[in-house]
Design a protein around this motif. Structure first.
Motif, PDB file in Angstrom:
ATOM      1  N   GLY A  53      -0.800  -0.775  -4.637  1.00  9.56           N
ATOM      2  CA  GLY A  53       0.538  -1.056  -3.716  1.00  9.56           C
ATOM      3  C   GLY A  53       1.918  -1.341  -4.432  1.00  9.56           C
ATOM      4  O   GLY A  53       1.652  -1.565  -5.766  1.00  9.56           O
ATOM      5  N   TRP A  54       3.016  -1.274  -4.017  1.00  7.92           N
ATOM      6  CA  TRP A  54       4.198  -2.021  -4.460  1.00  7.92           C
ATOM      7  C   TRP A  54       4.942  -3.082  -3.624  1.00  7.92           C
ATOM      8  O   TRP A  54       4.715  -2.978  -2.325  1.00  7.92           O
ATOM      9  CB  TRP A  54       5.081  -0.823  -4.413  1.00  7.92           C
ATOM     10  N   TYR A  55       5.295  -4.158  -4.463  1.00  8.31           N
ATOM     11  CA  TYR A  55       5.826  -5.097  -3.743  1.00  8.31           C
ATOM     12  C   TYR A  55       7.232  -5.441  -4.390  1.00  8.31           C
ATOM     13  O   TYR A  55       7.415  -4.696  -5.422  1.00  8.31           O
ATOM     14  CB  TYR A  55       4.995  -6.613  -4.094  1.00  8.31           C
ATOM     15  N   ARG A  56       8.097  -6.178  -3.802  1.00 12.73           N
ATOM     16  CA  ARG A  56       9.393  -6.338  -4.402  1.00 12.73           C
ATOM     17  C   ARG A  56       9.687  -7.800  -4.203  1.00 12.73           C
ATOM     18  O   ARG A  56       9.309  -8.599  -3.181  1.00 12.73           O
ATOM     19  CB  ARG A  56      10.443  -5.346  -3.875  1.00 12.73           C
ATOM     20  N   GLN A  57      10.682  -8.312  -5.140  1.00  9.10           N
ATOM     21  CA  GLN A  57      11.241  -9.786  -4.724  1.00  9.10           C
ATOM     22  C   GLN A  57      12.627  -9.687  -5.286  1.00  9.10           C
ATOM     23  O   GLN A  57      13.059  -9.473  -6.363  1.00  9.10           O
ATOM     24  CB  GLN A  57      10.414 -10.473  -5.705  1.00  9.10           C
ATOM     25  N   ALA A  94       4.810  -1.007   0.142  1.00 14.28           N
ATOM     26  CA  ALA A  94       4.005  -0.298   0.445  1.00 14.28           C
ATOM     27  C   ALA A  94       2.776  -0.218  -0.032  1.00 14.28           C
ATOM     28  O   ALA A  94       2.421  -0.807  -1.093  1.00 14.28           O
ATOM     29  CB  ALA A  94       4.693   1.263   0.245  1.00 14.28           C
ATOM     30  N   GLU A  95       1.677   0.337   0.548  1.00 15.41           N
ATOM     31  CA  GLU A  95       0.317   0.345  -0.074  1.00 15.41           C
ATOM     32  C   GLU A  95      -0.462   1.623   0.518  1.00 15.41           C
ATOM     33  O   GLU A  95      -0.327   2.176   1.225  1.00 15.41           O
ATOM     34  CB  GLU A  95      -0.545  -1.017   0.308  1.00 15.41           C
ATOM     35  N   ILE A  96      -1.458   1.989  -0.269  1.00 15.55           N
ATOM     36  CA  ILE A  96      -2.105   3.118  -0.243  1.00 15.55           C
ATOM     37  C   ILE A  96      -3.701   2.671  -0.640  1.00 15.55           C
ATOM     38  O   ILE A  96      -4.134   2.393  -1.472  1.00 15.55           O
ATOM     39  CB  ILE A  96      -1.711   4.404  -1.075  1.00 15.55           C
ATOM     40  N   THR A 112      -1.922   5.211   4.245  1.00 14.24           N
ATOM     41  CA  THR A 112      -0.736   4.256   3.943  1.00 14.24           C
ATOM     42  C   THR A 112      -0.201   3.297   4.701  1.00 14.24           C
ATOM     43  O   THR A 112      -0.355   3.615   5.957  1.00 14.24           O
ATOM     44  CB  THR A 112       0.299   5.272   3.124  1.00 14.24           C
ATOM     45  N   ASN A 113       0.548   2.316   4.231  1.00 14.79           N
ATOM     46  CA  ASN A 113       1.166   1.391   4.846  1.00 14.79           C
ATOM     47  C   ASN A 113       2.493   1.028   4.442  1.00 14.79           C
ATOM     48  O   ASN A 113       2.605   0.891   3.472  1.00 14.79           O
ATOM     49  CB  ASN A 113       0.200   0.129   5.107  1.00 14.79           C
ATOM     50  N   TYR A 114       3.527   0.813   5.317  1.00 17.47           N
ATOM     51  CA  TYR A 114       4.890   0.771   4.977  1.00 17.47           C
ATOM     52  C   TYR A 114       5.665  -0.459   5.418  1.00 17.47           C
ATOM     53  O   TYR A 114       5.395  -0.745   6.736  1.00 17.47           O
ATOM     54  CB  TYR A 114       5.778   1.852   5.120  1.00 17.47           C
ATOM     55  N   GLU A 115       6.249  -1.153   4.618  1.00 20.13           N
ATOM     56  CA  GLU A 115       7.063  -2.140   5.366  1.00 20.13           C
ATOM     57  C   GLU A 115       8.206  -1.512   6.157  1.00 20.13           C
ATOM     58  O   GLU A 115       8.470  -0.546   5.936  1.00 20.13           O
ATOM     59  CB  GLU A 115       7.853  -2.834   4.215  1.00 20.13           C
ATOM     60  N   THR A 135       8.039   6.731  -0.187  1.00 23.24           N
ATOM     61  CA  THR A 135       6.704   7.364  -0.156  1.00 23.24           C
ATOM     62  C   THR A 135       5.800   7.070  -1.330  1.00 23.24           C
ATOM     63  O   THR A 135       6.344   7.030  -2.337  1.00 23.24           O
ATOM     64  CB  THR A 135       6.859   8.876  -0.109  1.00 23.24           C
ATOM     65  N   ILE A 136       4.681   6.406  -0.820  1.00 22.92           N
ATOM     66  CA  ILE A 136       3.857   5.978  -1.755  1.00 22.92           C
ATOM     67  C   ILE A 136       2.704   7.188  -1.995  1.00 22.92           C
ATOM     68  O   ILE A 136       2.275   7.596  -1.109  1.00 22.92           O
ATOM     69  CB  ILE A 136       3.250   4.551  -1.511  1.00 22.92           C
ATOM     70  N   SER A 137       2.398   7.435  -3.450  1.00 21.67           N
ATOM     71  CA  SER A 137       1.285   8.202  -3.676  1.00 21.67           C
ATOM     72  C   SER A 137       0.342   7.779  -4.875  1.00 21.67           C
ATOM     73  O   SER A 137       0.790   6.769  -5.617  1.00 21.67           O
ATOM     74  CB  SER A 137       1.699   9.589  -3.950  1.00 21.67           C
TER      75      SER A 137
END
Length: 120
Positions: free
Chosen positions: A35-39, A49-51, A57-60, A68-70
């Motif tokens: 996944g990707w997180y941000r702060q 986003a997470e995969i 996949t799941n997106y905020e 797009t996450i891959s």
């Protein structure tokens, strides 16, 4: 030892695009969710986003349709393609991954983060 190294951040104008990469290395048996997180300054870290290992996949909500996450399972890389960037996307972006390193060891690992700045 497992390492997650992000790259691809930078400064971009609103409406532009960036592609983040996160390379995972080390003694890895398998990787489940990535996944990707941000702060952003003064805010809590949030999921972007997470995969899953099955490519679900799941997106905020605010990035749905723009990001797009891959994942590249052969090379243990997770990507985040970010289009139509907005100033409110400005944050430090972190990748994470749920990694099994042995029969008894599985946990979430984090990268060190990469700065994304979107100017208006």
């Amino acid at each position: 030892q497992v390492q997650l190294v992000e790259s691809g951040g930078g400064l971009v104008q609103a409406g532009g695009s960036l592609r983040l990469s996160c390379v995972i290395s080390g003694s890895i048996l398998s990787i489940k969710t990535m996944g990707w997180y941000r702060q952003a300054p003064g805010k809590q870290r949030e999921l972007v986003a997470e995969i899953s290992s099955g490519d679900s996949t799941n997106y905020e909500d605010s990035v749905q349709g723009r990001f797009t996450i891959s994942r590249d399972n052969a090379n243990n890389i997770v990507y985040l393609q970010m289009n139509s960037l907005k100033p409110e996307d400005t944050a430090v972006y972190y990748c994470n991954a749920d990694i099994r390193t042995s029969f008894v060891n599985q946990r979430v690992y984090w990268g060190q983060g990469t700065q994304v700045t979107v100017s208006s």
